[in-house]
Design a protein around this motif. Structure first.
Motif, PDB file in Angstrom:
ATOM      1  N   GLN A 196       0.846  -1.070  -0.090  1.00 35.76           N
ATOM      2  CA  GLN A 196       0.100  -0.064   0.094  1.00 35.76           C
ATOM      3  C   GLN A 196       1.132   1.218   0.123  1.00 35.76           C
ATOM      4  OE1 GLN A 196      -2.833   0.090   3.209  1.00 35.76           O
ATOM      5  NE2 GLN A 196      -3.522   2.180   2.641  1.00 35.76           N
ATOM      6  N   GLN A 239       1.582   4.955   0.975  1.00 34.09           N
ATOM      7  CA  GLN A 239       1.497   6.143   1.842  1.00 34.09           C
ATOM      8  C   GLN A 239       1.858   7.181   1.306  1.00 34.09           C
ATOM      9  OE1 GLN A 239       3.682   4.095   5.291  1.00 34.09           O
ATOM     10  NE2 GLN A 239       1.782   3.372   6.191  1.00 34.09           N
ATOM     11  N   THR A 259      -7.273   6.539  -5.763  1.00 33.30           N
ATOM     12  CA  THR A 259      -7.008   5.125  -5.035  1.00 33.30           C
ATOM     13  C   THR A 259      -6.326   5.658  -3.511  1.00 33.30           C
ATOM     14  OG1 THR A 259      -6.652   4.038  -7.085  1.00 33.30           O
ATOM     15  CG2 THR A 259      -6.100   2.909  -4.977  1.00 33.30           C
ATOM     16  N   TYR A 260      -5.550   6.422  -3.292  1.00 34.87           N
ATOM     17  CA  TYR A 260      -4.983   6.675  -2.082  1.00 34.87           C
ATOM     18  C   TYR A 260      -5.034   8.218  -2.072  1.00 34.87           C
ATOM     19  CZ  TYR A 260      -2.978   2.062  -2.810  1.00 34.87           C
ATOM     20  OH  TYR A 260      -2.767   0.619  -3.020  1.00 34.87           O
TER      21      TYR A 260
END
Length: 120
Positions: free
Chosen positions: A1, A3, A108-109
């Motif tokens: 993932q 950050q 998405t993030y």
């Protein structure tokens, strides 16, 4: 993932400038497009600016065109947004995001956000 971590927000007066930065984690793939959204109190989160992975294409929301400049440093996995001639209506939490370089895209993030407050 992936950050993301933003910095550079603050409290300024109308007409002042701020520079936001967003650094992606070391596992980040620099092929991603990146950008900025913002959310004012009581409003939805909206697109502000985006830049493609190679920096060749940039898009801005109409409300910030001519005042904000987005750029990126691929070696540092960092995207910047220089905000000039700030207005009270620019007051919002600003979020760095992947992988949108244009409006109409759903990120998405997101990073945790950085607060910008512009007083009149």
């Amino acid at each position: 993932q992936v950050q993301l971590l933003e910095s550079g927000g603050g409290s300024v007066k109308a007409g002042d400038s701020l520079r936001l930065s967003c650094t992606a984690s070391s596992r980040f793939n620099s092929r991603y497009n990146m950008g900025w959204f913002r959310q004012a109190p009581g409003n939805q989160r909206v697109f502000v600016a985006g830049i493609t992975s190679n920096g060749a294409n940039i898009e801005y929301a109409d409300s910030v065109k001519g005042r904000f400049i987005i750029s990126r440093d691929k070696d540092k996995n960092t995207v910047y947004m220089q905000m000039n001639s700030l207005k009270p209506e620019d007051t919002a939490v600003y979020y760095c995001e992947i992988p949108c370089a244009k409006s109409g895209c759903l990120p998405t993030y997101y990073g945790p956000g950085t607060q910008v407050f512009v007083s009149s």
